[in-house]
Design a protein around this motif. Structure first.
Motif, short mmCIF file in Angstrom:
data_model
loop_
_atom_site.label_atom_id
_atom_site.label_comp_id
_atom_site.label_asym_id
_atom_site.label_seq_id
_atom_site.Cartn_x
_atom_site.Cartn_y
_atom_site.Cartn_z
N LEU A 1 0.95 -0.73 1.85
CA LEU A 1 1.43 -0.34 1.36
C LEU A 1 2.82 -0.07 0.35
CD1 LEU A 1 0.92 2.61 0.99
CD2 LEU A 1 1.62 3.22 3.06
N VAL A 2 2.87 0.57 -0.42
CA VAL A 2 4.04 0.43 -1.42
C VAL A 2 4.70 1.60 -1.30
CG1 VAL A 2 4.17 -2.53 -1.61
CG2 VAL A 2 3.34 -0.31 -2.78
N ALA B 1 2.97 3.36 -3.80
CA ALA B 1 1.49 3.58 -4.01
C ALA B 1 1.19 4.27 -3.19
CB ALA B 1 0.79 1.95 -3.01
N LEU B 2 1.54 5.24 -2.38
CA LEU B 2 1.96 5.78 -1.61
C LEU B 2 1.99 7.49 -2.58
CD1 LEU B 2 1.42 7.65 1.48
CD2 LEU B 2 3.47 7.25 1.39
N ALA C 1 1.21 7.54 -5.86
CA ALA C 1 0.99 7.31 -6.63
C ALA C 1 -1.17 8.09 -6.40
CB ALA C 1 0.50 5.75 -7.28
N MET C 2 -1.10 7.61 -4.79
CA MET C 2 -3.04 7.97 -4.16
C MET C 2 -2.31 10.09 -4.48
SD MET C 2 -3.65 5.47 -1.23
CE MET C 2 -2.22 5.19 -1.23
N ALA D 1 2.78 1.40 -10.07
CA ALA D 1 0.86 1.67 -9.87
C ALA D 1 0.38 2.69 -10.64
CB ALA D 1 1.48 1.95 -8.10
N ASP D 2 -0.42 2.15 -10.85
CA ASP D 2 -1.45 3.65 -11.44
C ASP D 2 -1.22 4.61 -10.72
OD1 ASP D 2 -1.32 1.50 -13.56
OD2 ASP D 2 -3.61 1.28 -13.53
#
Lengths: 379, 143
Positions: A131-132, A135-136, A138-139, A190-191
């Motif tokens: 986890l970066v 990304a958190l 981005a989700m 991070a998409d």
């Protein structure tokens, strides 16, 4: 409970200062805040220093440079809320009656880590799996887009707005405006986030001088008063949680409004924690500036622009002003105070009498965020 | 579905030396394929992954090992392009909701979709500082 007022603010322009020590980032902000208050350093009775990754004794290292020592110095770590948590501790120290004049400083030097994503606690098991922070967030963005139909172009308008604001702020790290097409064409992080939808890494410091309201008129006439000082932690949840609702901020906002006796309709200017593009949209809803699911349309209406009904992140926010973690919460208050005093120059929000600052963070397993601190100020 | 999992599993399935998990959280040689082993609180019934020595709901220390369901539903995901050196990039991460109410942060494989079904597997996810493979559990899109 005694009232607390802000009598001085100062900061250094956020940016990359790899050759400077943490102490040399910090003291100019303190000196600027004392100069703004127009008081002698010996008037300060206690100091609270917020830093997330600055190491031990950050406050002593900074204040030792300018001889502001021999007083209680408390060092505070609360991830991205370190500076705002230090502010709350300073406010409570005055409210308690222990002190009349307190200094708060927030400081961070992120260039010492090189580039890339923020170093997280390796002991956290989600971090151990990859986890970066981008990304958190981005989700959250992906789920919000799925649930409410927010488009990639709408999302990209957050950095467009905040970079335009940052271009008007000499203290901002990123001072060039960008277009939606530039945001979407930047390299992916991070998409759905490209680089321009992520706050930059950098260094900075900001400081605030607080005074008991009963004594503050001795220092200056144009006082900004603390109407709410709120801190909470996230609630640990091991199972389902709705990532499109930042529960810690929803709860914190309700408590801050109650403390101030104010509501979202009273807020004219807000500095919120836009670490990534989606965050600002989630916070429009969490603070009640717009209804749930309508943040994209609210942004597109222009309501959160400097000339809108509720100006959000006129400083440029974390996306443009920068996000040196421990300095962020203090720098948000520097901006709100300047706005409420009418000192914000080309980015001045007309008629701003009530403002809000919000710093939240701490990416750890099981929490929406680890910490959240909200302050409301009024003239 | 089985073919996707087959691709994820490399030959050394019983070699857990480079697994990125606390303790015995991933049982590779379980009947029916790898399974995540979390915890169940005997005090209040709370389920958790990974297993901690104390229950976050009731503070009981009577937390026993409990196998987690192999299948789940993907709540959200992101393809990550920027991350620490050791990870093979880009990679996909997400939160998987299991039928027993536990949410698991996981690497993902295949063409995943929000609310889509995913199944547990194991795959190489990076290389350590000495160039040795790092493996972990990975939920893959079903179908």
């Amino acid at each position: 409970m005694r009232g607390v007022s802000v009598v001085g603010v100062g900061m250094i322009p956020f940016g990359k200062y790899p050759a400077k020590s943490l102490a040399d980032l910090g003291w100019p902000a303190v000196k600027a805040a004392l100069g703004d208050a127009g008081i002698a350093p010996r008037k300060v009775q206690a100091a609270f220093c917020g830093t997330a990754l600055g190491g031990m004794m950050a406050g002593q290292r900074i204040l030792g440079r300018i001889g502001l020592t021999g007083i209680p110095i408390v060092n505070v770590e609360n991830a991205c809320s370190s500076g705002s948590t230090a502010l709350r501790q300073g406010i409570m120290a005055i409210r308690s009656g222990e002190y009349d004049v307190v200094l708060v400083v927030g400081v961070e030097k992120l260039t010492k880590f090189g580039g890339g994503t923020l170093p997280l606690e390796e002991e956290d098991w989600e971090v151990s799996q990859g986890l970066v922070m981008p990304a958190l967030y981005a989700m959250r963005a992906q789920r919000y887009m799925h649930d409410f139909g927010l488009t990639a172009r709408q999302l990209a308008q957050i950095p467009v707005k905040n970079r335009a604001n940052g271009a008007l702020n000499p203290d901002a790290q990123m001072r060039t405006p960008v277009t939606v097409d530039q945001v979407l064409a930047a390299r992916p992080v991070a998409d759905p986030f490209t680089l321009l939808q992520c706050c930059p890494t950098g260094d900075g410091a900001a400081a605030i001088v607080l005074c008991a309201t009963s004594r503050a008129a001795e220092i200056r006439a144009d006082l900004v008063h603390v109407r709410a000082s709120e801190l909470t932690s996230g609630r640990y949840v091991g199972g389902y949680r709705d990532m499109t609702t930042p529960e810690i901020t929803v709860r914190g906002a309700a408590e801050a409004y109650e403390q101030a006796g104010l509501g979202p309709q009273d807020i004219r200017v807000a500095e919120v924690h836009d670490a990534f593009s989606i965050a600002e949209l989630l916070y429009y809803e969490a603070f009640g500036f717009c209804r749930r699911g309508e943040a994209g349309a609210f942004l597109e209406s222009g309501a959160t622009a400097i000339d809108g009904t509720i100006a959000v992140n006129p400083s440029g926010g974390l996306l443009a002003k920068g996000h040196p973690l421990g300095a962020t919460g203090a720098a948000q208050v520097v901006e709100i105070v300047r706005q409420l005093r009418g000192e914000a120059g080309p980015r001045q929000v007309a008629g701003a009498k009530v403002g809000l600052s919000h710093a939240t963070g701490g990416g750890i397993s099981g929490f929406d965020h680890g910490a959240c601190s909200i302050h409301i100020f009024a003239t | 579905m089985d073919s996707v999992i087959g691709l994820l599993l490399d030959t050394g399935v019983d070699d857990d030396r480079a697994l990125l998990l606390p303790g015995d959280a991933l049982r590779l040689a379980a009947p029916g394929g790898p399974v995540l082993v979390g915890g169940r609180c005997e005090g209040c019934g709370e389920r958790m992954f990974p297993r901690h020595p104390v229950c976050p709901a009731c503070m009981s220390e009577a937390v026993v090992a409990a196998e987690m369901p192999r299948h789940g539903t993907l709540y959200a995901f992101s393809t990550v392009h920027v991350a620490p050196e050791k990870w093979a990039k880009p990679f996909v991460v997400g939160y998987v909701d299991l039928a027993n109410g536990v949410r698991v942060f996981s690497r993902l494989a295949g063409t995943v979709t929000i609310d889509g079904p995913v199944t547990l597997g194991v795959a190489e996810v990076g290389r350590d500082a000495d160039g040795r493979p790092i493996r972990s559990f990975v939920f893959a899109a079903e179908g």
